[in-house]
Each structure stands twice: as C-alpha cells, then as structure tokens.
Design a protein around this motif. Structure first.
Motif, PDB file in Angstrom:
ATOM      1  N   SER A 227      91.133 -63.938 -80.426  1.00 43.62           N
ATOM      2  CA  SER A 227      90.962 -65.347 -80.774  1.00 43.62           C
ATOM      3  C   SER A 227      89.484 -65.695 -80.800  1.00 43.62           C
ATOM      4  CB  SER A 227      91.711 -66.250 -79.789  1.00 43.62           C
ATOM      5  OG  SER A 227      91.172 -66.130 -78.484  1.00 43.62           O
ATOM      6  N   TYR A 228      89.136 -66.622 -81.684  1.00 50.01           N
ATOM      7  CA  TYR A 228      87.759 -67.091 -81.834  1.00 50.01           C
ATOM      8  C   TYR A 228      87.737 -68.604 -81.688  1.00 50.01           C
ATOM      9  CZ  TYR A 228      86.721 -62.463 -83.749  1.00 50.01           C
ATOM     10  OH  TYR A 228      86.574 -61.107 -83.917  1.00 50.01           O
ATOM     11  N   LYS A 229      86.760 -69.108 -80.954  1.00 53.55           N
ATOM     12  CA  LYS A 229      86.541 -70.539 -80.796  1.00 53.55           C
ATOM     13  C   LYS A 229      85.207 -70.877 -81.461  1.00 53.55           C
ATOM     14  CE  LYS A 229      90.178 -70.737 -78.079  1.00 53.55           C
ATOM     15  NZ  LYS A 229      91.457 -71.290 -78.551  1.00 53.55           N
ATOM     16  N   ILE A 230      85.235 -71.817 -82.424  1.00 53.06           N
ATOM     17  CA  ILE A 230      84.056 -72.114 -83.221  1.00 53.06           C
ATOM     18  C   ILE A 230      83.814 -73.616 -83.233  1.00 53.06           C
ATOM     19  CG2 ILE A 230      82.986 -71.837 -85.512  1.00 53.06           C
ATOM     20  CD1 ILE A 230      85.692 -69.799 -85.651  1.00 53.06           C
ATOM     21  N   GLU A 231      82.550 -74.014 -83.121  1.00 51.57           N
ATOM     22  CA  GLU A 231      82.180 -75.417 -83.292  1.00 51.57           C
ATOM     23  C   GLU A 231      81.226 -75.522 -84.481  1.00 51.57           C
ATOM     24  OE1 GLU A 231      80.133 -79.139 -80.877  1.00 51.57           O
ATOM     25  OE2 GLU A 231      80.972 -77.439 -79.767  1.00 51.57           O
ATOM     26  N   VAL A 232      81.564 -76.410 -85.435  1.00 50.11           N
ATOM     27  CA  VAL A 232      80.836 -76.511 -86.699  1.00 50.11           C
ATOM     28  C   VAL A 232      80.381 -77.946 -86.920  1.00 50.11           C
ATOM     29  CG1 VAL A 232      80.972 -76.176 -89.210  1.00 50.11           C
ATOM     30  CG2 VAL A 232      82.196 -74.624 -87.670  1.00 50.11           C
ATOM     31  N   GLU A 233      79.182 -78.085 -87.483  1.00 51.39           N
ATOM     32  CA  GLU A 233      78.664 -79.404 -87.850  1.00 51.39           C
ATOM     33  C   GLU A 233      78.741 -79.577 -89.362  1.00 51.39           C
ATOM     34  OE1 GLU A 233      74.812 -82.056 -86.639  1.00 51.39           O
ATOM     35  OE2 GLU A 233      74.432 -80.040 -87.402  1.00 51.39           O
ATOM     36  N   GLY A 234      79.364 -80.662 -89.826  1.00 48.22           N
ATOM     37  CA  GLY A 234      79.479 -80.943 -91.252  1.00 48.22           C
ATOM     38  C   GLY A 234      80.931 -81.031 -91.696  1.00 48.22           C
ATOM     39  N   ASP A 235      81.102 -81.237 -92.976  1.00 52.72           N
ATOM     40  CA  ASP A 235      82.444 -81.348 -93.562  1.00 52.72           C
ATOM     41  C   ASP A 235      83.026 -79.954 -93.752  1.00 52.72           C
ATOM     42  OD1 ASP A 235      84.745 -81.987 -94.845  1.00 52.72           O
ATOM     43  OD2 ASP A 235      83.792 -82.690 -96.694  1.00 52.72           O
ATOM     44  N   ILE A 236      84.062 -79.645 -92.983  1.00 48.34           N
ATOM     45  CA  ILE A 236      84.613 -78.286 -93.017  1.00 48.34           C
ATOM     46  C   ILE A 236      85.727 -78.121 -94.043  1.00 48.34           C
ATOM     47  CG2 ILE A 236      84.050 -77.906 -90.578  1.00 48.34           C
ATOM     48  CD1 ILE A 236      87.049 -78.314 -89.975  1.00 48.34           C
ATOM     49  N   LEU A 242      88.800 -70.679 -97.245  1.00 43.28           N
ATOM     50  CA  LEU A 242      88.061 -69.418 -97.198  1.00 43.28           C
ATOM     51  C   LEU A 242      88.320 -68.671 -95.884  1.00 43.28           C
ATOM     52  CD1 LEU A 242      84.628 -70.652 -98.661  1.00 43.28           C
ATOM     53  CD2 LEU A 242      86.495 -69.500 -99.878  1.00 43.28           C
ATOM     54  N   LEU A 243      88.349 -69.417 -94.791  1.00 36.11           N
ATOM     55  CA  LEU A 243      88.625 -68.795 -93.489  1.00 36.11           C
ATOM     56  C   LEU A 243      90.053 -68.259 -93.426  1.00 36.11           C
ATOM     57  CD1 LEU A 243      86.875 -71.375 -91.110  1.00 36.11           C
ATOM     58  CD2 LEU A 243      86.056 -69.093 -91.709  1.00 36.11           C
ATOM     59  N   LYS A 244      90.998 -69.025 -93.975  1.00 35.40           N
ATOM     60  CA  LYS A 244      92.398 -68.583 -93.962  1.00 35.40           C
ATOM     61  C   LYS A 244      92.608 -67.344 -94.817  1.00 35.40           C
ATOM     62  CE  LYS A 244      94.686 -72.996 -92.963  1.00 35.40           C
ATOM     63  NZ  LYS A 244      95.633 -74.029 -93.449  1.00 35.40           N
ATOM     64  N   ASN A 245      91.739 -67.148 -95.812  1.00 43.97           N
ATOM     65  CA  ASN A 245      91.882 -66.007 -96.713  1.00 43.97           C
ATOM     66  C   ASN A 245      91.303 -64.710 -96.148  1.00 43.97           C
ATOM     67  OD1 ASN A 245      93.284 -67.336 -98.736  1.00 43.97           O
ATOM     68  ND2 ASN A 245      91.433 -67.975 -99.815  1.00 43.97           N
ATOM     69  N   ILE A 246      90.631 -64.793 -94.988  1.00 44.71           N
ATOM     70  CA  ILE A 246      90.206 -63.544 -94.344  1.00 44.71           C
ATOM     71  C   ILE A 246      91.475 -62.760 -93.997  1.00 44.71           C
ATOM     72  CG2 ILE A 246      89.041 -62.534 -92.356  1.00 44.71           C
ATOM     73  CD1 ILE A 246      87.285 -65.033 -92.227  1.00 44.71           C
ATOM     74  N   SER A 263      83.393 -80.326 -85.667  1.00 42.21           N
ATOM     75  CA  SER A 263      84.790 -79.883 -85.626  1.00 42.21           C
ATOM     76  C   SER A 263      84.893 -78.616 -84.790  1.00 42.21           C
ATOM     77  CB  SER A 263      85.329 -79.609 -87.031  1.00 42.21           C
ATOM     78  OG  SER A 263      85.334 -80.773 -87.814  1.00 42.21           O
ATOM     79  N   ALA A 264      85.992 -78.492 -84.061  1.00 44.91           N
ATOM     80  CA  ALA A 264      86.293 -77.270 -83.311  1.00 44.91           C
ATOM     81  C   ALA A 264      87.400 -76.522 -84.045  1.00 44.91           C
ATOM     82  CB  ALA A 264      86.731 -77.603 -81.893  1.00 44.91           C
ATOM     83  N   ILE A 265      87.150 -75.252 -84.338  1.00 48.37           N
ATOM     84  CA  ILE A 265      88.106 -74.424 -85.072  1.00 48.37           C
ATOM     85  C   ILE A 265      88.560 -73.288 -84.170  1.00 48.37           C
ATOM     86  CG2 ILE A 265      88.498 -73.010 -87.128  1.00 48.37           C
ATOM     87  CD1 ILE A 265      86.158 -74.482 -88.460  1.00 48.37           C
ATOM     88  N   SER A 266      89.864 -73.092 -84.094  1.00 49.85           N
ATOM     89  CA  SER A 266      90.437 -71.967 -83.352  1.00 49.85           C
ATOM     90  C   SER A 266      91.080 -71.014 -84.350  1.00 49.85           C
ATOM     91  CB  SER A 266      91.483 -72.449 -82.346  1.00 49.85           C
ATOM     92  OG  SER A 266      90.907 -73.322 -81.402  1.00 49.85           O
ATOM     93  N   ILE A 267      90.722 -69.731 -84.252  1.00 45.92           N
ATOM     94  CA  ILE A 267      91.251 -68.733 -85.174  1.00 45.92           C
ATOM     95  C   ILE A 267      91.896 -67.613 -84.371  1.00 45.92           C
ATOM     96  CG2 ILE A 267      90.653 -66.976 -86.897  1.00 45.92           C
ATOM     97  CD1 ILE A 267      88.468 -68.829 -87.891  1.00 45.92           C
ATOM     98  N   LEU A 268      93.113 -67.265 -84.739  1.00 46.17           N
ATOM     99  CA  LEU A 268      93.836 -66.146 -84.125  1.00 46.17           C
ATOM    100  C   LEU A 268      93.863 -65.004 -85.126  1.00 46.17           C
ATOM    101  CD1 LEU A 268      95.403 -65.527 -81.482  1.00 46.17           C
ATOM    102  CD2 LEU A 268      97.485 -66.129 -82.716  1.00 46.17           C
ATOM    103  N   ALA A 269      93.418 -63.827 -84.696  1.00 44.14           N
ATOM    104  CA  ALA A 269      93.298 -62.681 -85.602  1.00 44.14           C
ATOM    105  C   ALA A 269      94.142 -61.519 -85.114  1.00 44.14           C
ATOM    106  CB  ALA A 269      91.836 -62.250 -85.725  1.00 44.14           C
ATOM    107  N   ILE A 283      80.674 -69.829 -92.921  1.00 43.25           N
ATOM    108  CA  ILE A 283      80.150 -71.112 -92.449  1.00 43.25           C
ATOM    109  C   ILE A 283      78.694 -71.317 -92.873  1.00 43.25           C
ATOM    110  CG2 ILE A 283      79.581 -72.444 -90.371  1.00 43.25           C
ATOM    111  CD1 ILE A 283      82.014 -71.076 -89.031  1.00 43.25           C
ATOM    112  N   VAL A 284      77.877 -70.307 -92.675  1.00 50.06           N
ATOM    113  CA  VAL A 284      76.447 -70.433 -92.989  1.00 50.06           C
ATOM    114  C   VAL A 284      76.224 -70.546 -94.494  1.00 50.06           C
ATOM    115  CG1 VAL A 284      74.214 -69.265 -92.885  1.00 50.06           C
ATOM    116  CG2 VAL A 284      75.736 -69.260 -90.885  1.00 50.06           C
ATOM    117  N   ASN A 285      76.935 -69.736 -95.282  1.00 49.51           N
ATOM    118  CA  ASN A 285      76.769 -69.772 -96.744  1.00 49.51           C
ATOM    119  C   ASN A 285      77.242 -71.092 -97.345  1.00 49.51           C
ATOM    120  OD1 ASN A 285      75.698 -67.210 -96.714  1.00 49.51           O
ATOM    121  ND2 ASN A 285      77.658 -66.195 -97.190  1.00 49.51           N
TER     122      ASN A 285
END
Length: 314
Positions: A227-236, A242-246, A263-269, A283-285
């Motif tokens: 699992s990944y915990k991510i915090e992002v600034e801006g309109d996600i 794109l993240l779901k398509n990984i 926004s806080a994003i939780s991803i389960l891989a 995110i950066v691109n």
C-alpha cells in the motif's frame, strides 16, 4: 535438522493438533507462532519426547522422535513453559546435577557447566539458591540446563512469559546468541518475540499449521498486498485515471483535505510490486505538487491477522 510430517495428537474426542507439517534448518531460529490454545505446547512436548503423537512423524538430527527416543533426547535441550528447577539448590549445583543426568563425562563436566553459566550470564549468581532468583534469572537457569550438554537442537516453549520488559530483552539476546551453533525452535504467542529473535516463522491456529516459511521481518516477498499513502497539492482529477491504469494497482481511494487543494490518495498494489516511481512520475509530470509518498510494507502482524483472524493478540 527438525522435520515434522503430518503430526497429530488426539485426546479422546479432542484434536489438539492435526496434520502439522514444518521443518527447521540447521543453525536457524524458527518462531512457532500462534494464539493461546493453538497447539504450540503440544507440538513442543511431542518433539521433546515428553508425550507421543497419535499419528505422523517427527525427526530431529535424522532420528525419529518415537522410535529413537533416547538418541533424540541426547541431541536436544528442552525448556518447558515452567522451567523444571529445584529451588533449594544453588545455580551451579543444579546445572552440575543436570549435566550428570545428561551423561556428561566427569572430566568434561566442569568445563560444560562453567560454559553454560557464562553463556547465560549467571556467573554472579552461581552460588545463589534458585528460590532467591528473580523470574528472569530463573529463565536463564532454565536455558542453561537446556544447553549444558551442548545439544544441536534447542526447544523453547514460551521462554519469556511472565518476564518484565528488561528481562524479556535479556532473554531475547541470549536466545539470539544461540543461533548458528544450535538449531532453535521457539514457541510463542507474542509477535515481537518472533520479529526480534527469529529468522522465520510458522503460524499454527486451532491445531493446524496455517502459514509457514514466513520471514520474521517480511519486508520482501510478502504474500500480502503493498500500500502507498500519497499527499498531493493541486487538482488531482486528471491523474486519477492514469494512476488506476498502472497494471499493478488493485484499488485507489481519494480523501480530500480541506487545505488549498490538498488530497490524500491511498493505493493498494499487487504483492511484491514496487510502483513508487510510476506514481511519482505521473504526479510530477502533471505539474502537481508531491508533498508526501510513503509505502506501508506488510508486517508479521499483518500476516498473522490475515491467516488467524482479528482476535486480540498479545
């Protein structure tokens, strides 16, 4: 060094253990982990020759526990949950007495007794009556009697039960020092006991082995999802597809934070997949601010709860 195959023990209509299978490699410390009443002590007693199994086989150093009991007993050291100590003997006299029982030659006895006392850090207590020792020191005496004949295999049943935190650390360090020279199987229901002491773990529940060959600190090759915990600034909004398509992503959740489009994003891989670089690149691109990204690796507790359930575990 230890091989257990289809081991079962039945008391009347009660099945204590059923079809238990596991092995322990030479020089390894195996944690035999399970909740109270799972069948740990029954298994340890069978391995020690204390009780017979109903069916199945167990071999220690190549000898069958049932058919070659004396050969097995010569090659094991056993510490039951309640150490079998004589309270009115001194530490040294008791260890010497055990050495005689275990057939150590008179010429070697002093060396073996002194070695066991030193390894268990009992030198200052060698002339003290056992009844005057703290529980932690009594556990050390119990381990000393188990190793005095320098056996290749040591069986420890709940070795730190009832100890205070300082005593637990001391006994753990003592057990770790046995690795390499001895093969150790340690039964416990305490998860940190395994993580801090053992190389591998086998989990037993309700008399059956439910998981085996688990690294005591499962940072890699874990059967559980990452699992990944991510915090992002801006309109996600644009990056969610794109993240779901990984390919390795199983699940994605977004939790808005009321703070300037954070926004806080939780991803389960999928298990054993490193997708952090892919997440960061998306995110950066996209021109967003990546404020934080943390991977939560599965722990032994996660695995334990996955296979045993969510009941309380000490």
């Amino acid at each position: 060094m230890i091989e257990v195959e289809h081991l079962s023990k039945i008391y009347g209509s009660t099945v204590a253990i059923q079809d238990v299978d596991f092995s322990v490699n030479s020089g390894e410390i195996l944690g035999f982990l399970g909740p109270n009443g799972a069948g740990k002590t029954t298994t340890m007693r069978i391995l020690a020759g204390y009780i017979p199994s109903s069916t199945g086989t167990a071999r220690i150093a190549g000898y069958d526990v049932h058919e070659q009991s004396m050969q097995v007993r010569q090659r094991i050291g056993y510490l039951p949950e309640n150490p079998p100590l004589y309270p009115d003997m001194t530490v040294e006299s008791f260890i010497n007495f055990v050495a005689q029982i275990k057939g150590i030659a008179a010429g070697d006895r002093i060396i073996k007794v002194n070695s066991a006392i030193e390894r268990c850090q009992l030198t200052e207590k060698r002339s003290v009556l056992i009844r005057k020792l703290s529980k932690g020191y009594k556990q050390r005496v119990g381990i000393a009697q188990a190793i005095v004949h320098d056996p290749p295999v040591i069986i420890l049943d709940e070795p730190t039960v009832g100890l205070d935190p300082k005593q637990i650390i001391e006994v753990r360090n003592l057990i770790k020092s046995l690795a390499g020279q001895h093969t150790v199987i340690l039964s416990t229901h305490i998860l940190p006991e395994v993580s801090m002491t053992c190389d591998r773990a086998t989990i037993i529940n309700r008399g059956k082995v439910v998981k085996t060959d688990i690294p005591a600190n499962p940072t890699q090759d874990s059967p559980l999802k990452s699992s990944y915990k991510i915090e992002v600034e801006g309109d996600i909004t644009p990056i969610i597809p794109l993240l779901k398509n990984i390919p390795e992503v199983i699940e994605l959740q977004v939790n808005p934070i009321e703070n300037n489009y954070h926004s806080a994003i939780s991803i389960l891989a999928q298990p054993n997949q490193e997708i952090g670089k892919d997440i960061a690149a998306i995110i950066v691109n996209s021109g967003l601010g990546l404020l934080e990204m943390r991977r939560d690796r599965p722990t032994l507790e996660d695995i334990f709860l996955e296979v045993v359930g969510t009941g309380e575990v000490k």
